[in-house]
Design a protein around this motif. Structure first.
Motif, PDB file in Angstrom:
ATOM      1  N   ALA A   1       0.821  -1.195   0.177  1.00 17.26           N
ATOM      2  CA  ALA A   1       0.016   0.026  -0.169  1.00 17.26           C
ATOM      3  C   ALA A   1       1.102   1.244   0.036  1.00 17.26           C
ATOM      4  CB  ALA A   1      -0.773  -0.077   1.169  1.00 17.26           C
ATOM      5  N   HIS A   2       2.029   1.290   0.909  1.00 16.42           N
ATOM      6  CA  HIS A   2       2.908   2.396   0.767  1.00 16.42           C
ATOM      7  C   HIS A   2       3.635   2.533  -0.757  1.00 16.42           C
ATOM      8  CE1 HIS A   2       3.127   3.689   4.680  1.00 16.42           C
ATOM      9  NE2 HIS A   2       3.232   2.708   5.231  1.00 16.42           N
ATOM     10  N   LEU A   3       3.718   1.391  -1.216  1.00 17.46           N
ATOM     11  CA  LEU A   3       4.317   1.374  -2.897  1.00 17.46           C
ATOM     12  C   LEU A   3       3.277   2.148  -3.702  1.00 17.46           C
ATOM     13  CD1 LEU A   3       5.937  -1.496  -4.532  1.00 17.46           C
ATOM     14  CD2 LEU A   3       4.117  -0.034  -5.614  1.00 17.46           C
ATOM     15  N   ALA A   4       2.012   1.836  -3.443  1.00 22.19           N
ATOM     16  CA  ALA A   4       0.945   2.002  -4.424  1.00 22.19           C
ATOM     17  C   ALA A   4       0.597   3.744  -4.266  1.00 22.19           C
ATOM     18  CB  ALA A   4      -0.346   1.197  -3.897  1.00 22.19           C
ATOM     19  N   LEU A   5       0.669   4.052  -2.824  1.00 22.24           N
ATOM     20  CA  LEU A   5       0.478   5.340  -2.853  1.00 22.24           C
ATOM     21  C   LEU A   5       1.737   6.178  -3.276  1.00 22.24           C
ATOM     22  CD1 LEU A   5      -0.939   5.572   0.919  1.00 22.24           C
ATOM     23  CD2 LEU A   5      -1.825   6.655  -1.169  1.00 22.24           C
ATOM     24  N   GLY A   6       2.878   5.795  -3.125  1.00 20.67           N
ATOM     25  CA  GLY A   6       3.939   6.531  -3.992  1.00 20.67           C
ATOM     26  C   GLY A   6       3.742   6.538  -5.208  1.00 20.67           C
ATOM     27  N   VAL A   7       3.544   5.666  -5.891  1.00 26.08           N
ATOM     28  CA  VAL A   7       3.109   5.527  -7.383  1.00 26.08           C
ATOM     29  C   VAL A   7       1.989   6.705  -7.408  1.00 26.08           C
ATOM     30  CG1 VAL A   7       2.141   4.332  -9.328  1.00 26.08           C
ATOM     31  CG2 VAL A   7       3.825   3.405  -7.823  1.00 26.08           C
ATOM     32  N   TYR A   8       0.913   6.580  -6.869  1.00 25.91           N
ATOM     33  CA  TYR A   8      -0.266   7.615  -7.055  1.00 25.91           C
ATOM     34  C   TYR A   8       0.336   9.071  -6.965  1.00 25.91           C
ATOM     35  CZ  TYR A   8      -3.828  10.881  -5.624  1.00 25.91           C
ATOM     36  OH  TYR A   8      -4.684  11.887  -5.705  1.00 25.91           O
ATOM     37  N   HIS A   9       1.035   9.351  -6.160  1.00 24.73           N
ATOM     38  CA  HIS A   9       1.773  10.771  -5.545  1.00 24.73           C
ATOM     39  C   HIS A   9       2.327  11.264  -7.050  1.00 24.73           C
ATOM     40  CE1 HIS A   9       0.477  11.938  -1.659  1.00 24.73           C
ATOM     41  NE2 HIS A   9       0.367  10.699  -1.398  1.00 24.73           N
ATOM     42  N   ALA A  10       3.448  10.047  -7.416  1.00 23.40           N
ATOM     43  CA  ALA A  10       4.091  10.274  -8.661  1.00 23.40           C
ATOM     44  C   ALA A  10       3.430  10.690 -10.008  1.00 23.40           C
ATOM     45  CB  ALA A  10       5.193   9.254  -8.893  1.00 23.40           C
ATOM     46  N   GLU A  11       2.451   9.996 -10.132  1.00 25.82           N
ATOM     47  CA  GLU A  11       1.627  10.043 -11.415  1.00 25.82           C
ATOM     48  C   GLU A  11       0.923  11.165 -11.499  1.00 25.82           C
ATOM     49  OE1 GLU A  11      -0.632   6.253 -11.926  1.00 25.82           O
ATOM     50  OE2 GLU A  11       1.223   5.384 -12.893  1.00 25.82           O
TER      51      GLU A  11
END
Length: 310
Positions: free
Chosen positions: A213-223
């Protein structure tokens, strides 16, 4: 080897009085799913091997091994599941088979076994669909249909099982993948960005050490930052550059030497910070490519990293 697959997950969720069987799953809207491209025997955890390796395989999502006791506890925390889980032992056995197929890269078979588990199997089925669509399916229309149905099914699941971190994670993953295939801008316009962010935050509220979930949130912020910029991203979508590093560094601490985290971190740094981060991203891809994968998903990310280094 090609498998015929019905991927009507929403229908599977609604057929709560009678869990879907493999035969049922094959009868409606059958699709041909491609095979895992790196062989079908490399990541098989037969018999007791699955449970013996479970902690390593699931260090990213913290999902407990699917025993009858686990299913009973899940039902206690999510009372609406009770009418859908008649036999915890049978449900657990189906889920064990689904996870075994998932880790081996038999994503269609994982969906079949997961659907055979009824509503409690939706989380595994959605995960298998999301990985297959993102990494293996090469037809745009099929990919979009798979992700749309996975999103619908996961949204129904979190209504029935709101106290299940991985139900929320699966929902966010499906919406996120679906959004990527619509285009991030269109997805933001439709309000999908908020669903993605909120789903992963719900997962973390229930399981703070959920590295995936941390990884996925990092992707969300980056995109989001990549598409709308840091100012609009922060004001309209709660997306920030510093959150990219925050979430990915936490994911790295929780899952050291994960090729999935490393490869996604490399891509996210390029999106959020631009070409100035090429050197750092290249180093992360090198680390990912050097990892020894333990299942099909990790192998897919190792191969992705290797391609980025060419």
């Amino acid at each position: 080897m090609h498998l015929n697959l019905s991927f009507d997950l929403s229908a599977a969720v609604r057929r709560v009085r009678r869990p879907a069987s493999v035969a049922d799953a094959s009868a409606i809207g059958a699709k041909v799913w491609k095979s895992f491209p790196y062989g079908n025997r490399l990541y098989r955890y037969d018999g007791a091997a699955l449970q013996a390796n479970w902690a390593r395989l699931h260090r990213g999502d913290r999902e407990p091994f699917p025993s009858a006791t686990r299913i009973e506890r899940l039902v206690r925390h999510n009372p609406a599941l009770a009418e859908h889980v008649r036999d915890p032992a049978r449900t657990a056995a189906c889920l064990e088979q689904a996870w075994r197929a998932y880790h081996a890269g038999d994503f269609a078979e994982a969906v079949h076994f997961a659907q055979d588990a009824g509503v409690a199997g939706t989380m595994v089925a959605v995960r298998a669909a999301a990985v297959y669509a993102a990494h293996v399916e090469d037809q745009d229309d099929r990919r979009l249909k798979i992700l749309r149905e996975a999103t619908e099914a996961a949204e129904e699941l979190v209504q029935v099982a709101p106290v299940w971190a991985n139900a929320w994670y699966a929902f966010g993953l499906a919406v996120g993948r679906y959004s990527q295939n619509l285009s991030v801008m269109k997805a933001l316009t439709l309000g999908f960005g908020g669903k993605v962010r909120d789903s992963f935050l719900r997962a973390l509220a229930l399981e703070p050490d959920h590295a995936d979930a941390h990884l996925a949130l990092g992707v969300y912020h980056a995109e989001v930052v990549d598409k709308v910029g840091s100012v609009v991203g922060a004001l309209s979508h709660h997306a920030r550059r510093d959150a990219v590093e925050h979430h990915f560094e936490l994911a790295r601490r929780l899952t050291p030497d994960s090729p999935i985290v490393l490869a996604e971190y490399a891509k996210a740094r390029m999106l959020a910070f631009g070409a100035a981060q090429f050197g750092r991203a290249y180093g992360l891809f090198q680390e990912a490519a050097a990892c020894r994968p333990v299942d099909a998903l990790e192998r897919l990310d190792v191969e992705l990293a290797k391609r980025e280094l060419i």
